[in-house]
Motif scaffolding. Structure first.
Motif, PDB file in Angstrom:
ATOM      1  N   LEU A 175      36.800  -6.101  -9.437  1.00 38.32           N
ATOM      2  CA  LEU A 175      36.604  -5.391  -8.180  1.00 38.32           C
ATOM      3  C   LEU A 175      35.120  -5.263  -7.830  1.00 38.32           C
ATOM      4  N   LEU A 176      34.312  -4.932  -8.815  1.00 39.34           N
ATOM      5  CA  LEU A 176      32.906  -4.626  -8.566  1.00 39.34           C
ATOM      6  C   LEU A 176      32.084  -5.839  -8.142  1.00 39.34           C
ATOM      7  N   VAL A 177      32.323  -6.985  -8.752  1.00 42.96           N
ATOM      8  CA  VAL A 177      31.515  -8.164  -8.418  1.00 42.96           C
ATOM      9  C   VAL A 177      31.708  -8.584  -6.957  1.00 42.96           C
ATOM     10  N   PRO A 178      32.937  -8.703  -6.457  1.00 42.92           N
ATOM     11  CA  PRO A 178      33.071  -9.037  -5.029  1.00 42.92           C
ATOM     12  C   PRO A 178      32.458  -7.971  -4.109  1.00 42.92           C
TER      13      PRO A 178
ATOM     14  N   GLU B 299      23.574   1.584  -4.016  1.00 40.59           N
ATOM     15  CA  GLU B 299      22.930   0.635  -4.934  1.00 40.59           C
ATOM     16  C   GLU B 299      22.816   1.205  -6.340  1.00 40.59           C
ATOM     17  N   THR B 300      22.409   2.450  -6.455  1.00 42.91           N
ATOM     18  CA  THR B 300      22.304   3.089  -7.776  1.00 42.91           C
ATOM     19  C   THR B 300      23.678   3.252  -8.404  1.00 42.91           C
ATOM     20  N   ALA B 301      24.656   3.636  -7.607  1.00 45.95           N
ATOM     21  CA  ALA B 301      26.019   3.793  -8.122  1.00 45.95           C
ATOM     22  C   ALA B 301      26.559   2.457  -8.621  1.00 45.95           C
ATOM     23  N   THR B 302      26.303   1.391  -7.881  1.00 43.39           N
ATOM     24  CA  THR B 302      26.770   0.061  -8.286  1.00 43.39           C
ATOM     25  C   THR B 302      26.088  -0.373  -9.576  1.00 43.39           C
ATOM     26  N   ARG B 303      24.787  -0.195  -9.643  1.00 42.59           N
ATOM     27  CA  ARG B 303      24.025  -0.585 -10.843  1.00 42.59           C
ATOM     28  C   ARG B 303      24.538   0.157 -12.078  1.00 42.59           C
ATOM     29  N   THR B 304      24.707   1.461 -11.959  1.00 42.35           N
ATOM     30  CA  THR B 304      25.163   2.233 -13.120  1.00 42.35           C
ATOM     31  C   THR B 304      26.592   1.867 -13.513  1.00 42.35           C
ATOM     32  N   LEU B 305      27.406   1.505 -12.531  1.00 35.75           N
ATOM     33  CA  LEU B 305      28.771   1.107 -12.849  1.00 35.75           C
ATOM     34  C   LEU B 305      28.795  -0.232 -13.592  1.00 35.75           C
TER      35      LEU B 305
ATOM     36  N   THR C 221      24.449 -16.539  -3.904  1.00 33.67           N
ATOM     37  CA  THR C 221      24.666 -17.774  -4.673  1.00 33.67           C
ATOM     38  C   THR C 221      24.605 -17.499  -6.166  1.00 33.67           C
ATOM     39  N   THR C 222      23.648 -16.707  -6.590  1.00 29.18           N
ATOM     40  CA  THR C 222      23.532 -16.370  -8.012  1.00 29.18           C
ATOM     41  C   THR C 222      24.716 -15.517  -8.463  1.00 29.18           C
ATOM     42  N   VAL C 223      25.208 -14.651  -7.611  1.00 28.30           N
ATOM     43  CA  VAL C 223      26.395 -13.853  -7.938  1.00 28.30           C
ATOM     44  C   VAL C 223      27.594 -14.778  -8.146  1.00 28.30           C
TER      45      VAL C 223
ATOM     46  N   LEU D  76      25.386  -7.528  -0.939  1.00 24.65           N
ATOM     47  CA  LEU D  76      24.257  -8.448  -0.764  1.00 24.65           C
ATOM     48  C   LEU D  76      24.358  -9.260   0.525  1.00 24.65           C
ATOM     49  N   GLY D  77      25.451  -9.084   1.264  1.00 26.99           N
ATOM     50  CA  GLY D  77      25.602  -9.766   2.543  1.00 26.99           C
ATOM     51  C   GLY D  77      26.481 -11.000   2.516  1.00 26.99           C
ATOM     52  N   ALA D  78      27.359 -11.132   1.550  1.00 27.49           N
ATOM     53  CA  ALA D  78      28.228 -12.308   1.451  1.00 27.49           C
ATOM     54  C   ALA D  78      29.141 -12.435   2.661  1.00 27.49           C
TER      55      ALA D  78
END
Length: 181
Positions: A21-24, A159-165, A90-92, A30-32
């Motif tokens: 879930l988190l990666v998509p 952004e902080t919530a995503t990073r910590t998750l 692209t890197t994701v 990031l603007g995908a």
């Protein structure tokens, strides 16, 4: 098969479910585009299928399979820990393909570990028990991946919530690897 081994495996499944879930969502952050999200999913599937076949064959040729599971969980943890430093879609897509290569690769190995040294009549029950633990883990990962950005993102920023998750899911992978060893 004892429950002791299944609990850390379930925790690793929390990382798998959360990552699904988190990666998509991170790619969207990031603007995908819709096309890039399709690439994200298809690259993961294309990488995962051969990973499962190759690791299944490798596991069939070695006598001790648990180190393959531990190594895979460690790679999953490393991938998840690196995601917050990835800044392009692209890197994701590439990193997600690598992540799902190892997640898919571990499935046949874990199944082999579960049925090793068990009579064939016990296989269905053992595999069912494994699926129960990993299914609950996956569901918890999805739940946390849904609730955390909504609840924590409001107070500390998305952004902080995503990073910590990402790092929390990476920690699940590390603890799972240690407990599975």
């Amino acid at each position: 098969m004892t429950d002791r081994w299944l609990y850390p495996w379930g925790l690793g499944s929390v990382a798998f479910g959360g990552a699904s879930l988190l990666v998509p969502l991170y790619a969207v952050q990031l603007g995908a585009s819709a096309f890039q999200l399709g690439l994200l999913a298809s690259a993961a599937a294309l990488a995962g299928a051969p990973g499962a076949v190759v690791f299944g064959r490798l596991a069939d040729r070695v006598s001790v399979r648990r180190p393959l599971v531990v190594g895979t969980l460690a790679v999953v943890a490393a991938c998840l820990a690196v995601f917050p430093f990835v800044s392009t879609v692209t890197t994701v897509v590439v990193a997600n393909a690598a992540l799902w290569l190892v997640i898919a690769a571990v499935a046949p190995v874990v199944t082999m570990v579960v049925v090793d040294a068990a009579p064939e009549s016990a296989w269905a029950g053992r595999i069912g028990r494994l699926n129960k633990f990993q299914g609950y883990g996956w569901a918890v990962g999805l739940l946390v991946g849904t609730v955390w950005p909504l609840a924590v993102g409001r107070s500390v920023g998305v952004e902080t919530a995503t990073r910590t998750l990402f790092w929390a899911f990476a920690a699940c992978g590390i603890v799972s690897a240690a407990g599975t060893a």
